[in-house]
Design an enzyme around this catalytic site. Structure first.
Site, short mmCIF file in Angstrom:
data_model
loop_
_atom_site.label_atom_id
_atom_site.label_comp_id
_atom_site.label_asym_id
_atom_site.label_seq_id
_atom_site.Cartn_x
_atom_site.Cartn_y
_atom_site.Cartn_z
N GLY A 226 0.83 -1.20 0.00
CA GLY A 226 0.00 0.00 0.00
C GLY A 226 0.86 1.24 0.00
CD GLU A 267 2.18 -9.69 0.38
OE1 GLU A 267 2.10 -10.81 0.88
OE2 GLU A 267 1.20 -8.98 0.09
N PRO A 268 5.53 -5.06 -1.84
CG PRO A 268 7.63 -4.10 -2.14
CD PRO A 268 6.92 -5.18 -1.37
N GLY A 269 4.19 -3.56 -4.77
CA GLY A 269 4.04 -3.64 -6.22
C GLY A 269 4.32 -2.25 -6.79
NE ARG A 306 -3.13 2.62 -11.70
CZ ARG A 306 -3.07 3.77 -11.08
NH1 ARG A 306 -2.74 4.86 -11.75
NH2 ARG A 306 -3.30 3.86 -9.80
CE1 TYR A 310 -8.66 0.56 -9.48
CE2 TYR A 310 -6.75 0.86 -10.91
CZ TYR A 310 -7.57 0.04 -10.16
OH TYR A 310 -7.30 -1.30 -10.10
CB CYS A 336 -16.01 3.43 -30.64
SG CYS A 336 -15.29 3.95 -32.19
CD GLU A 337 -17.17 1.98 -23.78
OE1 GLU A 337 -17.11 1.99 -22.56
OE2 GLU A 337 -17.10 0.95 -24.47
CE1 TYR A 364 -1.37 -3.92 -9.34
CE2 TYR A 364 -0.68 -1.78 -8.51
CZ TYR A 364 -0.82 -3.13 -8.33
OH TYR A 364 -0.41 -3.71 -7.16
C1 LIG Z 1 -1.86 -5.98 -4.99
C2 LIG Z 1 -1.25 -6.56 -3.79
C3 LIG Z 1 -0.07 -6.02 -3.27
C4 LIG Z 1 0.64 -4.83 -3.87
O1 LIG Z 1 0.03 -3.61 -3.62
P1 LIG Z 1 0.72 -2.24 -4.08
O2 LIG Z 1 -0.21 -1.18 -3.64
O3 LIG Z 1 0.88 -2.29 -5.56
O4 LIG Z 1 2.06 -2.16 -3.45
C5 LIG Z 1 0.47 -6.66 -2.17
N1 LIG Z 1 -0.11 -7.74 -1.60
C6 LIG Z 1 -1.26 -8.28 -2.07
C7 LIG Z 1 -1.84 -9.46 -1.42
C8 LIG Z 1 -1.86 -7.70 -3.17
O5 LIG Z 1 -3.02 -8.22 -3.63
#
Ligand SMILES: *Cc1c(COP(=O)(O)O)cnc(C)c1O
Length: 411
Positions: A226, A267-269, A306, A310, A336-337, A364
């Site tokens: 997050g 768990e950073p994305g 996005r 969002y 076409c939207e 994403y």
């Molecule tokens: C999507 C997700 C993340 C990554 O979230 P970010 O906001 O992109 O860092 C981590 N853990 C789990 C279980 C997720 O579903």
């Protein structure tokens, strides 16, 4: 991407040369930025055992996974295909944590066979695993019911959320674990993306520590992610250094209380890949209506969802005209939207064929692309050590037909 000598460059490479070489629309990732974000996050914490599991749903190209592995990351996988992709990229099964939600027993079984860490999201799955695989240690995903995350769609910890096992069900969890003699090795939470106040992590930690107190065999605590990055220059960004410092102290205190080293996991994305990404499109048309100047580009929400999904803000830069006079544009796609990327943006004057760049296009973005309107998905390029590598080919017309079955039906 930086402006040097009147040209925009990534690692010294002129971005216009890249779009000339690979054409548009094009996703380009700066591998050095991924590396520096990883190191920044890793170095923010001061604990004995830290592991960052890259949440690969953000961007799962196999080359990105290999880059993450080279940095020392583990993997957070939310589907069995992500697990397989991680194994193919060379991750050890024990470095992959599988966090499914609402999946079939068949998919759980497939993950068990592949030997990855299992993060259990519901009571039924906990019972199933305990009955059928009593020897496999498990992680439990707790929903602490903290309201967090930038948007209803990306906030997953609230009371009505489908994610995790409610903290209020802890007595039931304990009953099942004790009765089935399940070994709980980890506890986990993930309350959503774009958390605006790190206090959420501190509150969640107090809750997770209380949960962990119940499990003798605990070896890791996973606080999900997050972490927020800036999408605009005046945006809030997770103050990762100060957070890391105070959170480490809290975590070390808990380890001391338990009398053992517990692994701290995140768990950073988005934090790792968002800013590395640049999405380049070509302007097909400048269309002035009564009220608006539209810049119409060779893309749409089929490639970058996005902004529409969002209401996310992505900065847009006219990289073909770095120092022109600014005008106000609404940037739209060719779908076409209604597919507006940005309203009333100040851009350096845009002409037909100019290349525009969307920033923060690493997380994403490509992953949510589709073939809507029978449009092909873009190519992807990774820049690493000052060299550009094609890491995904642009789709072809044949790709659009690939899985279609043309039957002999007498219509
Ligand atoms: C999507 C997700 C993340 C990554 O979230 P970010 O906001 O992109 O860092 C981590 N853990 C789990 C279980 C997720 O579903």
């Amino acid at each position: 991407m930086e402006l040097m000598d009147n040209t925009y460059k990534i690692q010294g490479i002129d971005v216009l040369d890249i779009t000339k070489k690979y054409d548009t629309p094009l996703y380009v990732y700066d591998g050095e930025k991924i590396k520096s974000q990883y190191e920044r996050l890793y170095n923010a914490f001061n604990v004995e055992d830290l592991k960052l599991h890259y949440a690969c749903k953000a961007l799962s190209n196999i080359n990105i996974l290999k880059l993450m592995k080279s940095l020392g990351a583990g993997l957070d996988a939310v589907s069995i295909s992500e697990v397989k992709m991680g194994l193919k990229a060379g991750f050890e099964p024990e470095d992959i944590i599988y966090t499914p939600n609402c999946v079939s027993v068949g998919e759980l079984e497939a993950a068990v066979k592949l030997g990855v860490k299992m993060n259990i999201d519901d009571i039924e799955a906990l019972e199933y695993m305990g009955m059928n695989h009593p020897q496999i240690p498990l992680c439990i995903r707790i929903n602490p019911h903290l309201m967090a995350g930038g948007n209803e769609n990306i906030s997953v910890g609230h009371i009505d959320s489908k994610f995790g096992i409610s903290i209020h069900q802890l007595p039931l969890i304990l009953r099942i674990v004790k009765t089935l003699n399940i070994k709980i090795e980890g506890v986990h939470m993930h309350t959503g993306s774009d958390i605006l106040d790190v206090e959420v992590f501190n509150m969640a930690a107090d809750i997770l520590f209380q949960v962990a107190d119940n499990f003798e065999d605990i070896t890791y605590i996973d606080f999900g992610s997050g972490f927020k990055v800036k999408y605009k220059s005046n945006d809030y960004e997770t103050p990762i250094e100060s957070f890391g410092k105070s959170f480490s102290k809290k975590f070390n205190d808990y380890c001391k209380k338990r009398g053992k080293t517990i692994r701290l996991m995140f768990e950073p994305g988005k934090f790792l890949v968002s800013e590395s990404g640049h999405f380049f499109v070509r302007t097909n048309l400048i269309k002035q209506t009564t009220s608006t100047i539209f810049a119409g580009v060779d893309s749409g929400f089929n490639h970058l969802l996005r902004p529409m999904f969002y209401e996310a803000h992505h900065e847009i830069v006219n990289v073909s005209n770095p120092n022109g006079n600014e005008r106000i544009y609404t940037i739209v796609g060719y779908i076409c939207e209604t597919d507006t990327f940005g309203y009333n943006r100040r851009l350096s004057e845009v002409k037909e064929n100019d290349i525009l760049c969307f920033k923060n296009a690493g997380a994403y973005c490509f992953m949510m692309s589709s073939n809507y309107n029978s449009r092909k998905r873009p190519a992807e390029v990774l820049i690493y050590n000052g060299k550009d590598y094609l890491i995904r080919e642009r789709e072809s017309f044949e790709d659009l037909l690939r899985n279609q079955v043309e039957q002999e039906i007498s219509f």
